[in-house]
Design an enzyme around this catalytic site. Structure first.
Site, mmCIF file in Angstrom:
data_model
loop_
_atom_site.group_PDB
_atom_site.id
_atom_site.type_symbol
_atom_site.label_atom_id
_atom_site.label_comp_id
_atom_site.label_asym_id
_atom_site.label_seq_id
_atom_site.Cartn_x
_atom_site.Cartn_y
_atom_site.Cartn_z
ATOM 1 N N PHE A 62 1.022 -1.165 0.045
ATOM 2 C CA PHE A 62 0.005 -0.080 0.156
ATOM 3 C C PHE A 62 0.844 1.374 -0.035
ATOM 4 O O PHE A 62 1.854 1.372 0.890
ATOM 5 C CB PHE A 62 -0.880 0.086 1.235
ATOM 6 C CG PHE A 62 -2.164 -0.416 1.145
ATOM 7 C CD1 PHE A 62 -2.848 -1.434 0.454
ATOM 8 C CD2 PHE A 62 -3.376 0.294 1.840
ATOM 9 C CE1 PHE A 62 -3.986 -1.846 0.089
ATOM 10 C CE2 PHE A 62 -4.853 -0.085 1.772
ATOM 11 C CZ PHE A 62 -4.935 -1.060 0.935
ATOM 12 N N ALA A 63 0.271 2.220 -0.875
ATOM 13 C CA ALA A 63 1.299 3.395 -0.885
ATOM 14 C C ALA A 63 0.168 4.669 -0.754
ATOM 15 O O ALA A 63 -0.139 5.177 -2.085
ATOM 16 C CB ALA A 63 2.175 3.766 -1.907
ATOM 17 N N TYR A 67 2.582 8.210 2.070
ATOM 18 C CA TYR A 67 3.265 7.113 2.014
ATOM 19 C C TYR A 67 3.578 6.783 0.591
ATOM 20 O O TYR A 67 4.648 5.988 0.188
ATOM 21 C CB TYR A 67 2.588 5.857 2.460
ATOM 22 C CG TYR A 67 2.716 5.863 3.992
ATOM 23 C CD1 TYR A 67 2.089 6.855 4.799
ATOM 24 C CD2 TYR A 67 3.613 4.824 4.655
ATOM 25 C CE1 TYR A 67 2.323 6.747 6.313
ATOM 26 C CE2 TYR A 67 3.623 4.864 6.038
ATOM 27 C CZ TYR A 67 2.983 5.922 6.862
ATOM 28 O OH TYR A 67 2.909 5.917 8.284
ATOM 29 N N ASP A 152 5.069 -3.455 4.155
ATOM 30 C CA ASP A 152 4.824 -2.202 4.413
ATOM 31 C C ASP A 152 6.056 -1.548 3.361
ATOM 32 O O ASP A 152 6.742 -2.021 2.842
ATOM 33 C CB ASP A 152 5.597 -1.917 5.802
ATOM 34 C CG ASP A 152 4.598 -1.685 6.811
ATOM 35 O OD1 ASP A 152 3.509 -2.425 6.676
ATOM 36 O OD2 ASP A 152 4.934 -1.189 7.919
ATOM 37 N N VAL A 153 5.258 -0.441 2.887
ATOM 38 C CA VAL A 153 6.008 0.421 2.037
ATOM 39 C C VAL A 153 7.254 1.389 2.489
ATOM 40 O O VAL A 153 8.337 1.569 1.862
ATOM 41 C CB VAL A 153 5.195 1.128 1.195
ATOM 42 C CG1 VAL A 153 4.552 2.638 1.927
ATOM 43 C CG2 VAL A 153 5.808 1.725 -0.147
ATOM 44 N N HIS A 174 8.905 -9.992 14.867
ATOM 45 C CA HIS A 174 9.217 -8.562 15.124
ATOM 46 C C HIS A 174 10.686 -8.355 15.768
ATOM 47 O O HIS A 174 10.928 -9.086 16.820
ATOM 48 C CB HIS A 174 8.171 -8.225 16.038
ATOM 49 C CG HIS A 174 8.015 -6.759 16.229
ATOM 50 N ND1 HIS A 174 9.134 -5.812 16.554
ATOM 51 C CD2 HIS A 174 7.007 -5.980 15.772
ATOM 52 C CE1 HIS A 174 8.804 -4.568 16.715
ATOM 53 N NE2 HIS A 174 7.387 -4.725 16.142
ATOM 54 N N THR A 186 3.154 -7.905 22.907
ATOM 55 C CA THR A 186 2.169 -6.800 22.938
ATOM 56 C C THR A 186 1.018 -7.512 22.121
ATOM 57 O O THR A 186 0.403 -6.601 21.067
ATOM 58 C CB THR A 186 2.587 -5.542 22.260
ATOM 59 O OG1 THR A 186 3.100 -5.618 21.000
ATOM 60 C CG2 THR A 186 3.606 -4.988 23.205
ATOM 61 N N GLU A 244 -2.140 -6.123 12.744
ATOM 62 C CA GLU A 244 -0.817 -6.775 13.278
ATOM 63 C C GLU A 244 -1.319 -7.772 14.550
ATOM 64 O O GLU A 244 -0.894 -8.807 14.493
ATOM 65 C CB GLU A 244 0.303 -6.036 13.805
ATOM 66 C CG GLU A 244 1.519 -6.754 13.896
ATOM 67 C CD GLU A 244 2.742 -5.928 14.483
ATOM 68 O OE1 GLU A 244 3.334 -5.490 13.484
ATOM 69 O OE2 GLU A 244 2.913 -5.275 15.511
HETATM 70 C C1 LIG Z 1 6.527 -0.512 15.503
HETATM 71 C C2 LIG Z 1 5.318 -0.064 15.337
HETATM 72 O O1 LIG Z 1 4.920 1.012 15.461
HETATM 73 N N1 LIG Z 1 4.658 -0.919 14.449
HETATM 74 C C3 LIG Z 1 2.991 -0.806 14.188
HETATM 75 C C4 LIG Z 1 3.004 0.486 13.184
HETATM 76 O O2 LIG Z 1 3.851 0.182 12.251
HETATM 77 P P1 LIG Z 1 4.429 1.010 11.422
HETATM 78 O O3 LIG Z 1 4.517 2.338 11.903
HETATM 79 O O4 LIG Z 1 5.627 0.523 10.397
HETATM 80 O O5 LIG Z 1 3.003 1.484 10.395
HETATM 81 P P2 LIG Z 1 2.908 2.142 9.156
HETATM 82 O O6 LIG Z 1 2.992 3.465 9.317
HETATM 83 O O7 LIG Z 1 4.210 1.977 8.211
HETATM 84 O O8 LIG Z 1 1.780 1.720 8.308
HETATM 85 C C5 LIG Z 1 1.682 0.455 7.798
HETATM 86 C C6 LIG Z 1 1.468 0.621 6.256
HETATM 87 O O9 LIG Z 1 0.427 0.978 5.868
HETATM 88 C C7 LIG Z 1 0.374 1.779 4.737
HETATM 89 N N2 LIG Z 1 0.188 3.188 4.827
HETATM 90 C C8 LIG Z 1 -0.091 3.467 6.147
HETATM 91 C C9 LIG Z 1 -0.604 4.922 6.338
HETATM 92 C C10 LIG Z 1 -0.748 5.901 5.354
HETATM 93 O O10 LIG Z 1 -1.289 7.128 5.341
HETATM 94 N N3 LIG Z 1 -0.485 5.175 4.161
HETATM 95 C C11 LIG Z 1 -0.047 4.100 3.882
HETATM 96 O O11 LIG Z 1 0.147 3.724 2.775
HETATM 97 C C12 LIG Z 1 1.883 1.803 4.210
HETATM 98 O O12 LIG Z 1 2.141 0.712 3.445
HETATM 99 C C13 LIG Z 1 2.614 1.533 5.610
HETATM 100 O O13 LIG Z 1 3.993 1.030 5.506
HETATM 101 O O14 LIG Z 1 1.579 0.546 12.650
HETATM 102 C C14 LIG Z 1 1.324 -0.602 11.862
HETATM 103 C C15 LIG Z 1 -0.300 -0.432 11.477
HETATM 104 O O15 LIG Z 1 -1.436 -0.799 12.115
HETATM 105 C C16 LIG Z 1 1.431 -2.015 12.991
HETATM 106 O O16 LIG Z 1 0.286 -1.933 13.861
HETATM 107 C C17 LIG Z 1 2.520 -2.000 13.381
HETATM 108 O O17 LIG Z 1 2.821 -3.185 14.190
HETATM 109 MN MN LIG Z 2 5.760 0.580 8.502
#
Ligand SMILES: CC(=O)N[C@H]1[C@@H](OP(=O)(O)OP(=O)(O)OC[C@H]2O[C@@H](n3ccc(=O)[nH]c3=O)[C@H](O)[C@@H]2O)O[C@H](CO)[C@H](O)[C@@H]1O
Ligand SMILES: [Mn+2]
Length: 293
Positions: A62-63, A67, A152-153, A174, A186, A244
């Site tokens: 997803f992007a 993102y 994740d992207v 993790h 968690t 998750e």
């Molecule tokens: C360490 C940590 O904090 N981990 C949590 C956090 O990961 P992350 O902080 O890695 O989440 P994230 O912000 O990367 O979101 C997950 C993925 O969703 C997509 N995306 C998200 C938001 C956006 O506006 N646009 C978009 O494209 C994108 O591919 C992104 O990589 O959040 C996730 C989302 O539930 C999970 O719960 C993870 O466990």
């Molecule tokens: Mn991420």
């Protein structure tokens, strides 16, 4: 007791202490249900490439909204390191198709850019991946790929990721929890949530930023997670780590056939990096506030 006995006793106590203390640092290579945990040096890539020759791989990502800025480095690094030599289809979901930059793809690799509506909350965007996966793995993927990898992207490939990650149901430990005791995981602990896992259950804490499997297995997994997310929404609750948490619930009761070590998701801000020699898939540091809203 003679002094000899004393010395011997002390030595035994010291040995036990060292065993308990260093047990944590002994990195597991097999789960209790005898699935391999993939670390560099545990596999022969030549054998695996023969086994998986000709398999078609999908990479789902997803992007959405800001993102989209992570997409180009993600794809360019995937061209370098991800499933080199295989037929790869990237399934990129975005709300802004015209903002997707051109990428040079190697032979046998294609990019499919697909539209998804952007939710307001980042949590909903992240969770929507499960809903999209349910349909994708049901409608078009059975004809198009054999294995699907979901990522994740906000990550870049930084070293080899190949046939060693292929299997029916594959999840990554993790990187913040590979030395943790299960009580520290968690998991969702609210019994009202569909993602609830009671204390005493569960083997690993998996990260939703990299998992995969056959199209059929990912269909089952995403259906379970999506249904759980919908059930929670009806009750006006949300699992602590969104999809998750549901993924972890699914994997407690449907054991992965292969587990990837934190080599496959690393973040250079984390401690114990010396225990993880190869850092194959790295988190890109981001300003959460800025990027998510
Ligand atoms: C360490 C940590 O904090 N981990 C949590 C956090 O990961 P992350 O902080 O890695 O989440 P994230 O912000 O990367 O979101 C997950 C993925 O969703 C997509 N995306 C998200 C938001 C956006 O506006 N646009 C978009 O494209 C994108 O591919 C992104 O990589 O959040 C996730 C989302 O539930 C999970 O719960 C993870 O466990
Ligand atoms: Mn991420």
């Amino acid at each position: 007791m003679t002094s000899k006995h004393w010395v011997l006793g002390c030595l035994i106590v010291l040995l036990l202490f060292l065993l308990v203390f260093f047990r944590k640092a002994a990195l597991q290579i097999l789960t209790p249900w005898l699935a391999p945990i993939i670390w560099d040096g545990t596999y022969d890539l030549w054998i695996l490439n023969n086994q998986f020759k000709g398999k078609r791989i999908g990479l789902f990502v997803f992007a959405v909204k800001r993102y989209i800025g992570f997409l180009l480095p993600f794809l360019e690094s995937a061209e370098h390191y991800f499933m080199v030599g295989y037929n790869v289809t990237y399934y990129v979901f975005t709300d802004n198709i015209s903002a997707v930059q051109k990428v040079r793809l190697s032979n046998g690799r294609i990019l499919k850019v697909l539209k998804v509506e952007a939710d307001k909350r980042w949590q909903d965007i992240s969770m929507k991946r499960m809903q999209i996966l349910v349909n994708l793995t049901h409608d078009r993927l059975p004809k198009e790929v054999d294995y699907l990898v979901c990522a994740d992207v906000d990550m870049v490939f930084n070293d080899h990721v190949g046939a060693e990650i292929l299997g029916d149901l594959v999840a990554t430990i993790h990187p913040g929890y590979f030395l943790a005791e299960p009580r520290q995981f968690t998991y969702e602990r609210n019994p009202a949530s569909a993602a609830y896992i009671p204390y005493g259950e569960g083997d690993f804490y998996y990260m939703a930023a990299f998992y995969g499997g056959t199209v059929e297995e990912i269909n089952k997994l995403s259906t379970f997670c999506h249904n759980g997310i919908v059930a929670d929404k009806k009750k006006n609750i949300e699992a602590v780590w969104q999809e998750e948490s549901h993924l972890n619930k699914y994997l407690v009761y449907n054991k992965p056939t292969k587990v990837l070590s934190p080599e496959y998701i690393w973040d250079t801000n984390l401690p114990n990096g010396d225990l993880v020699k190869k850092k194959r898939f790295l988190a890109v540091h981001k300003n959460h506030k800025e990027i998510r809203n």
